[in-house]
Design an enzyme around this catalytic site. Sequence first.
Site, mmCIF file in Angstrom:
data_model
loop_
_atom_site.group_PDB
_atom_site.id
_atom_site.type_symbol
_atom_site.label_atom_id
_atom_site.label_comp_id
_atom_site.label_asym_id
_atom_site.label_seq_id
_atom_site.Cartn_x
_atom_site.Cartn_y
_atom_site.Cartn_z
ATOM 1 N N TYR A 53 0.837 -1.177 0.064
ATOM 2 C CA TYR A 53 0.030 -0.047 0.008
ATOM 3 C C TYR A 53 0.840 1.116 -0.032
ATOM 4 O O TYR A 53 1.774 1.428 0.714
ATOM 5 C CB TYR A 53 -0.904 -0.080 1.198
ATOM 6 C CG TYR A 53 -1.725 1.409 1.282
ATOM 7 C CD1 TYR A 53 -2.634 1.569 0.571
ATOM 8 C CD2 TYR A 53 -1.296 2.506 2.245
ATOM 9 C CE1 TYR A 53 -3.316 2.660 0.574
ATOM 10 C CE2 TYR A 53 -2.160 3.608 2.149
ATOM 11 C CZ TYR A 53 -2.986 3.679 1.378
ATOM 12 O OH TYR A 53 -3.660 4.953 1.464
ATOM 13 N N HIS A 83 -5.081 16.293 -3.182
ATOM 14 C CA HIS A 83 -5.353 16.321 -1.780
ATOM 15 C C HIS A 83 -5.244 17.875 -1.187
ATOM 16 O O HIS A 83 -5.666 18.097 -0.173
ATOM 17 C CB HIS A 83 -4.611 15.449 -0.910
ATOM 18 C CG HIS A 83 -4.995 14.159 -1.140
ATOM 19 N ND1 HIS A 83 -4.723 13.422 -2.221
ATOM 20 C CD2 HIS A 83 -5.526 13.268 -0.025
ATOM 21 C CE1 HIS A 83 -5.061 12.159 -1.939
ATOM 22 N NE2 HIS A 83 -5.336 11.755 -0.812
ATOM 23 N N ASN A 195 0.691 12.305 4.867
ATOM 24 C CA ASN A 195 0.035 11.527 6.182
ATOM 25 C C ASN A 195 0.832 11.961 7.395
ATOM 26 O O ASN A 195 1.846 11.929 7.327
ATOM 27 C CB ASN A 195 0.246 9.980 5.711
ATOM 28 C CG ASN A 195 -0.976 9.240 5.429
ATOM 29 O OD1 ASN A 195 -2.095 9.704 6.131
ATOM 30 N ND2 ASN A 195 -0.915 8.226 4.753
ATOM 31 N N TYR A 279 -17.007 31.717 45.566
ATOM 32 C CA TYR A 279 -16.185 30.556 44.952
ATOM 33 C C TYR A 279 -15.236 31.103 43.984
ATOM 34 O O TYR A 279 -13.929 30.606 43.932
ATOM 35 C CB TYR A 279 -17.369 29.592 44.201
ATOM 36 C CG TYR A 279 -18.136 28.671 45.309
ATOM 37 C CD1 TYR A 279 -17.872 29.019 46.535
ATOM 38 C CD2 TYR A 279 -18.784 27.990 44.539
ATOM 39 C CE1 TYR A 279 -18.534 27.916 47.359
ATOM 40 C CE2 TYR A 279 -19.759 27.066 45.398
ATOM 41 C CZ TYR A 279 -19.647 26.961 46.641
ATOM 42 O OH TYR A 279 -20.309 26.321 47.516
ATOM 43 N N ARG A 282 -12.355 31.967 46.416
ATOM 44 C CA ARG A 282 -11.982 31.001 47.330
ATOM 45 C C ARG A 282 -11.438 29.887 46.579
ATOM 46 O O ARG A 282 -10.696 29.043 47.275
ATOM 47 C CB ARG A 282 -13.297 30.706 48.238
ATOM 48 C CG ARG A 282 -12.966 29.904 49.315
ATOM 49 C CD ARG A 282 -13.990 29.472 50.430
ATOM 50 N NE ARG A 282 -15.347 29.929 49.999
ATOM 51 C CZ ARG A 282 -16.669 29.275 50.288
ATOM 52 N NH1 ARG A 282 -16.589 28.350 50.819
ATOM 53 N NH2 ARG A 282 -17.653 30.055 49.848
ATOM 54 N N PHE A 327 -1.667 7.686 11.832
ATOM 55 C CA PHE A 327 -1.850 9.060 11.530
ATOM 56 C C PHE A 327 -3.155 9.492 12.062
ATOM 57 O O PHE A 327 -3.475 10.708 11.886
ATOM 58 C CB PHE A 327 -2.229 9.119 9.841
ATOM 59 C CG PHE A 327 -2.992 8.002 9.361
ATOM 60 C CD1 PHE A 327 -4.312 7.972 9.640
ATOM 61 C CD2 PHE A 327 -2.741 6.619 8.837
ATOM 62 C CE1 PHE A 327 -5.287 6.919 9.632
ATOM 63 C CE2 PHE A 327 -3.425 5.682 8.520
ATOM 64 C CZ PHE A 327 -4.804 5.899 8.525
ATOM 65 N N GLU A 411 -12.096 5.427 5.048
ATOM 66 C CA GLU A 411 -11.638 6.216 6.225
ATOM 67 C C GLU A 411 -13.281 6.248 6.941
ATOM 68 O O GLU A 411 -13.441 7.347 6.828
ATOM 69 C CB GLU A 411 -10.941 7.169 5.824
ATOM 70 C CG GLU A 411 -9.618 6.731 5.104
ATOM 71 C CD GLU A 411 -9.096 7.837 4.177
ATOM 72 O OE1 GLU A 411 -9.308 8.961 4.453
ATOM 73 O OE2 GLU A 411 -8.183 7.439 3.364
#
Length: 499
Positions: A53, A83, A195, A279, A282, A327, A411
Amino acid sequence: MAFKYGIDTLTTNKAIAICSGNMMASITPHAIEKVNGCRKMVETMASSNKAVYGINTGFGPLCDVQITPEETSKLQENLLITHAVGVGSPIKKELSKLMMICKVHALCQGFSGIRLEVIERIVYFIEHDLIPVVPEQGSVGASGDLAPLSHLFLPLIGEGEFWIENSIVSAKQILKEHRLNPIQLQAKEGLALINGTQFILAHAIMGLNKMNYLLDLADLAGAMSIEGYKGSASPFKEALHNIRPFKGSLKVAERMRMLFENSENIMSHENCERVQDPYSMRCIPQVHGASRNAYYHLKELAEIEMNSVTDNPIVLSDTVAISGGNFHGQPLAMALDYTSIAASELGNISDRRSYLLIEGKFGLPRLLTTGGGLNSGFMIPQYTTAALVTENKSLCFPPSADSIPTSLGQEDHVSMGSISGRKFNQILENLEKILAIELMYATQAMEFRRPLKFSAILEANFDIIREKVDKLEEDRLLKHDIDAMIALVKNKSLIVSKI
């Protein structure tokens, strides 16, 4: 001493130092040996008939399509081009530079199979301040930060754009000016470049660097507000916190004791009839301390990530390349979301302290002005902190709780960590403004406790603020004062450690 990419341990401080030019970084012979050794493994696999791959196959749902050696270079170039689909405004130049630094460190560990000359070109960009233009939107945080990393590395192949000062210039023009030829990518290289989690990681690094100071500043603002309110220092005693010893709470309580050290104002009312404070005063160790605990956790995870290899596949030998999920951005995404809540809470409690100071209690005039009626005093800046606090609350929705399948279902679970990182930094920018306004209020409140003195560190900060912002005697345009306070915060001009 120069940082050694791929060999030394990168930290948040070192990454910031390299990015700002305060620390040198280099590729050593040891790293070169690791990079070249892994590259030989990739070349062996690329020339074999076995489908591996990303080395001799297509990507994502096209992982079952084998690519011939002749098509390999075009495949890798296509990967960056297809991409690079980011949208929105460009990220800050510092973020792009941090991305490159983190990517070089990961590649130099010798598990990515990229050629040395590609890494050296990225280092050239870093050292010559050639910062690629990267859009802020488009990453889903798995398979890593594909879109932003593609934009980051388009200039390697002569595409994309660089920042030159505040102008955007085509990469082709800048490469020509530097007498650099575009690089022709080879097997695995495009995938190794795009990646990874470097977009998420860069946002975590920048946010952690900013939050480190703001945590201390929140303690300072709280202490100055307590002094102005004539609140008690008893809730910060060591014995109280030793029986509930969270790391963050212990640290904040210790800092509060330091901030009140030798304060005449604190000592002047030690035996008064008031039993307890609200608060927001404190519980500063418990609330600020919880935010510190979140900061510690994110810092720990970010420093693991910045010394990790997060591309895919990971090359282990000339016959083994594991296609896994290093990734995936979830480890940082969830922590970023949690720390975003922690940062938001610092602003939430700060706004409450600002509100207490304008109520007109315990010797303070209403709205911190003696001329109320004709003058509105400090009524309205608290509206601004209220608006910022609600904006931060709306930014606290955790993107890591969401996932939209991509890549034809290959994915099918993503981290959305890029959005987590961006929102974390938005919240911190709002927090700077909220704390700036509280500090302005607290300084005004402290005026009404004179002639009593405060601790040395509070007196020093009082003087720093008064150099930029005068005491409010009657109404004036406060926008200039607020801007001056924000500048003091952004420039880290206020003293947060013992002097």
